[in-house]
Write an enzyme that holds these catalytic residues in place. Structure first.
Site, PDB file in Angstrom:
ATOM      1  N   SER A 591       0.831  -1.195   0.000  1.00 53.14           N
ATOM      2  CA  SER A 591       0.000   0.000   0.000  1.00 53.14           C
ATOM      3  C   SER A 591       0.870   1.253   0.000  1.00 53.14           C
ATOM      4  O   SER A 591       1.623   1.482  -0.934  1.00 53.14           O
ATOM      5  CB  SER A 591      -0.963  -0.049   1.189  1.00 53.14           C
ATOM      6  N   ASP A 677     -10.294  -3.208  -4.833  1.00 55.74           N
ATOM      7  CA  ASP A 677      -9.660  -2.379  -3.811  1.00 55.74           C
ATOM      8  C   ASP A 677     -10.147  -0.941  -3.962  1.00 55.74           C
ATOM      9  O   ASP A 677     -10.040  -0.347  -5.032  1.00 55.74           O
ATOM     10  CB  ASP A 677      -8.140  -2.447  -3.981  1.00 55.74           C
ATOM     11  N   HIS A 709      -8.654  -4.475  -0.459  1.00 51.37           N
ATOM     12  CA  HIS A 709      -7.330  -3.953  -0.124  1.00 51.37           C
ATOM     13  C   HIS A 709      -6.490  -4.955   0.656  1.00 51.37           C
ATOM     14  O   HIS A 709      -5.269  -5.006   0.506  1.00 51.37           O
ATOM     15  CB  HIS A 709      -7.482  -2.662   0.684  1.00 51.37           C
TER      16      HIS A 709
END
Length: 757
Positions: A591, A677, A709
């Protein structure tokens, strides 16, 4: 036989699969006098058949390129599973009139939430019994049953009414984090007709159990509105209780531990505001605690002092690493009193109030710690550290001195566990380190006695004493000392490795955003790396919160590049110390940590053999220029506002990974993403990999088509995904042999769980 004949009769190696070549449909983005040609922005059309075909081709290519790792993947998966106690039970937590716990069962993906009646006045958790049903046990929610028929399942809300008669629960079955909220009557086990779609996670009952508060999101996926639902009525009759129009703020709500107040919270990255209503009157208009002020971050906890309702406010208003203040509920903007006095060397992260004591969470020396403050109910509030010499507790005021809960290791993480009850006499705590499996214990606040309730079991004859941890310090370009945590298997690395006698393969992890601290914790999947001689290292780079708010401030907005250069400095330190070498070093992050990976691939490419980037935020500038995207406006406090500020635009353009792909060698790259996501859109790694291919990089893209995610749901699929990534890493490191017998572990690595990251 001639040489030609021998050549003709020899087995032919299979042809290498051809990498997909993405089509170019140029678009030009113009801001602040700068034009950027983007050949792959067309991939943002999620429903485009061209896009779906391209992602399918990428998945096929990745599968073909990694087919030779099938046996290794299966070995790693088998190790994780064999070392995991699949049929298990969490430590029971007292909530109202019941002990609540979760069971897992071999062959099932999800936990089963259960409870048994509690004996009044008895705070001793029932004994754990493997596979045996406890007396009076009932199932509250079987997630396996609810997940049946869905490729993806994630629980977003789990809230019990105070009397234990009702459960508000919400689930997401696509990965987009939009949850269907339901109410279950636990006396019958049946869901009521109440069904509210498209809610955010974290619904809560009021004290009476008659109302459920829940949150919905705006078009940019920002939780912006709190609603009040009366159980048994249509959702169309729900009342909007609280709304935040400013796009910089998230909205949330919760019931205080004392069940005296319902709090409504608005938070940006640097500013917060709190409102409250008396829980006895949930239909009242929320009242502010403090007026919201730009740059002032605060949190509120309810405490009762000598019969008076008070608010404890943890804030950075006067101290960058936060204070705790005491104010009257009747006049929260009136006189303030300090609770803990000086907190030099501590980054205060929060305070939890109970009937007879406070629990303070803070960071000291970079590590998470907990301290207790006894609370005397028969004296007025006074600074705990300002008591006169020799004064009794009654003479000194209600807040006693801070007493830190001691730990046995210099490197480790001590955190609060689940402590929902206002009047509990014990405090539930959890401790772990890179070499110590998670240990849950109760601390008797009055006596200091500790009762260990559970230690994470690692099956297969694992000897955790075979693993060692250490803390080293790298010197960044500006002289800043950057901590690096390391863990390794003593019997699997070369003799004298820790002293630089011989290099070992190293996996270097980094994050460095949102003031999120990467705390040392035990990971069983990680043992499949350690047992093959891989050293696992964590670079605690700026942008995280390990060393206080300054550590965060020096790794955000127009100081963001410190995050990247700190990570490269950590790699340089490991190489210079002889602990590894570029051909045996792989970097990994997810991320916002994926942004770090993309930047490092451009800036420090010659230090690494490979880079694994999960759901990577690698097209950062494009995303932060689009306020209509999920999370963008609220993220301007983290990255800066390039839409309106040309200096921020130029700064982000200088590091955004996609725009800075260069004509130079790249490490091998693996990018992992999910189609649904909503935090980091799949389009970012898809564009990045396409651009990397243009400059000859060996880059792979793997997209989960039904996930969010956090990746796939279900523990077995999650283990397979971890095995896929670890097999690729081991292959790049040249460490893909069998693990050492009798060593290994279970459980998945802890997710970061932060907004963009």
């Amino acid at each position: 036989m001639t040489d030609d004949a021998r050549t003709e009769s020899a087995p032919q190696a299979p042809e290498s699969p051809q990498a997909p070549i993405a089509a170019k449909h140029p678009q030009v983005r113009e801001h602040h006098g700068h034009a950027f040609r983007d050949d792959y922005e067309w991939m943002r059309e999620k429903d485009s058949q061209e896009l779906l075909d391209h992602l399918a081709a990428e998945n096929d290519y990745t599968a073909a390129r990694t087919a030779h790792l099938a046996a290794l993947r299966e070995d790693v998966f088998d190790e994780i599973r064999a070392r995991t106690k699949e049929t298990d039970m969490s430590v029971p937590v007292r909530r109202g009139g019941h002990w609540h716990f979760a069971r897992t069962f071999e062959g099932k993906d999800y936990p089963v939430q259960c409870r048994i009646p509690a004996v009044p006045g008895d705070w001793t958790p029932p004994a754990l019994r493997d596979g045996q049903t406890l007396e009076g046990e009932e199932v509250v929610l079987d997630l396996n049953a609810e997940a049946a028929g869905h490729e993806f399942f994630s629980l977003g809300s789990f809230s019990l009414s105070s009397d234990g008669a009702r459960l508000a629960w919400a689930a997401d079955t696509t990965g987009d984090e939009r949850y269907l909220l339901r109410v279950r009557d636990l006396r019958t086990g049946e869901d009521l007709p109440d069904a509210i779609p498209d809610t955010f996670g974290g619904a809560e009952f009021d004290r009476s159990g008659e109302f459920v508060f829940y949150t919905t999101v705006d078009a940019a996926w920002r939780p912006d509105t709190v609603w009040r639902h009366r159980v048994g009525t249509p959702a169309s009759e729900d009342v909007r209780v609280f709304h935040e129009p400013d796009e910089r703020y998230f909205v949330g709500m919760f019931l205080s531990r004392s069940e005296r107040f319902v709090f409504f919270v608005t938070e940006s990255k640097v500013t917060s505001g709190w409102w409250f209503v008396d829980a006895a009157d949930p239909q009242a208009q929320p009242q502010p605690v403090w007026p919201r002020a730009e740059g002032v971050d605060y949190a509120v906890e309810h405490v009762v002092v000598a019969g008076e309702d008070r608010f404890l406010i943890t804030t950075n208003r006067d101290r960058v690493d936060f204070d705790v203040l005491d104010v009257a509920v009747a006049d929260p903007t009136g006189p303030e009193r300090p609770v803990i006095g000086t907190a030099e060397g501590k980054r205060i992260e929060g305070v939890d109030a109970f009937e007879g004591f406070l629990a303070l969470s803070y960071r000291s020396g970079g590590f998470a710690r907990v301290g207790l403050i006894p609370l005397a109910q028969d004296a007025p509030a006074q600074d705990a550290l300002a008591r006169p010499a020799g004064a009794s507790a009654a003479e000194a005021g209600p807040y006693g001195p801070l007493d830190e809960v001691e730990v046995d290791e210099p490197i480790g993480t001590l955190e609060l566990g689940a402590n929902p009850e206002w009047a509990q006499p014990t405090l539930r705590l959890a401790y772990g380190s890179l070499v110590t499996p998670a240990t849950v214990f109760d601390l008797d606040v009055a006596t200091g006695e500790r009762t260990v309730l559970k230690r994470q079991e690692v099956l297969g004859g694992v000897d955790t004493a075979a693993y060692e941890q250490a803390l080293r310090w790298a010197t960044a370009a500006d002289g800043t000392q950057v901590p690096i945590s390391l863990v390794w298997c003593r019997d699997a690395v070369p003799a004298g490795w820790a002293d630089g006698a011989a290099p070992a393969p190293v996996l270097l992890y980094g994050y460095g955003s949102y003031e999120t601290s990467v705390d040392p914790f035990f990971s069983v999947p990680r043992l499949s790396l350690l047992d093959r001689g891989v050293v696992y290292a964590i670079a605690h780079v700026r942008g995280g919160g390990e060393l206080g708010r300054r550590w965060y401030d020096e790794g955000k907005t127009v100081a963001k590049q410190n995050t990247f250069t700190d990570f490269i400095a950590a790699a340089d330190h490991l190489i210079a110390a002889g602990l590894t070498e570029p051909a045996r070093l792989v970097a990994t992050g997810r991320s916002a940590g994926g942004l770090l990976m993309g930047a490092v691939a451009n800036m420090g490419y010659d230090r690494f053999a490979g880079i694994s980037a999960g759901v990577p935020f690698v097209d950062a500038l494009t995303s932060i220029l689009m306020p209509e995207l999920p999370l963008t406006v609220i993220e301007w406090d983290e990255w800066g506002d390039p839409l309106h500020d040309p200096e921020v635009y130029a700064y982000m353009r200088s590091y955004s990974p996609y725009e800075n792909v260069g004509e130079h060698p790249y490490p091998k790259i693996l990018a992992l993403t999910s189609l649904n996501d909503t935090r980091v859109l799949y389009v970012e790694p898809a564009k990045w990999v396409a651009r990397l291919r243009e400059v000859g990089a060996d880059a792979l893209l793997k997209t989960e088509m039904v996930a969010g995610h956090g990746g796939v749901s279900g523990r077995y699929d999650a283990w397979r995904e971890r095995a896929f990534e670890y097999a690729w890493i081991l292959d790049v490191l040249g460490a893909g042999g069998a693990g050492r017998p009798g060593h290994g572990g279970s459980g998945a690595d802890r997710p970061e769980g932060v907004p963009r990251g």
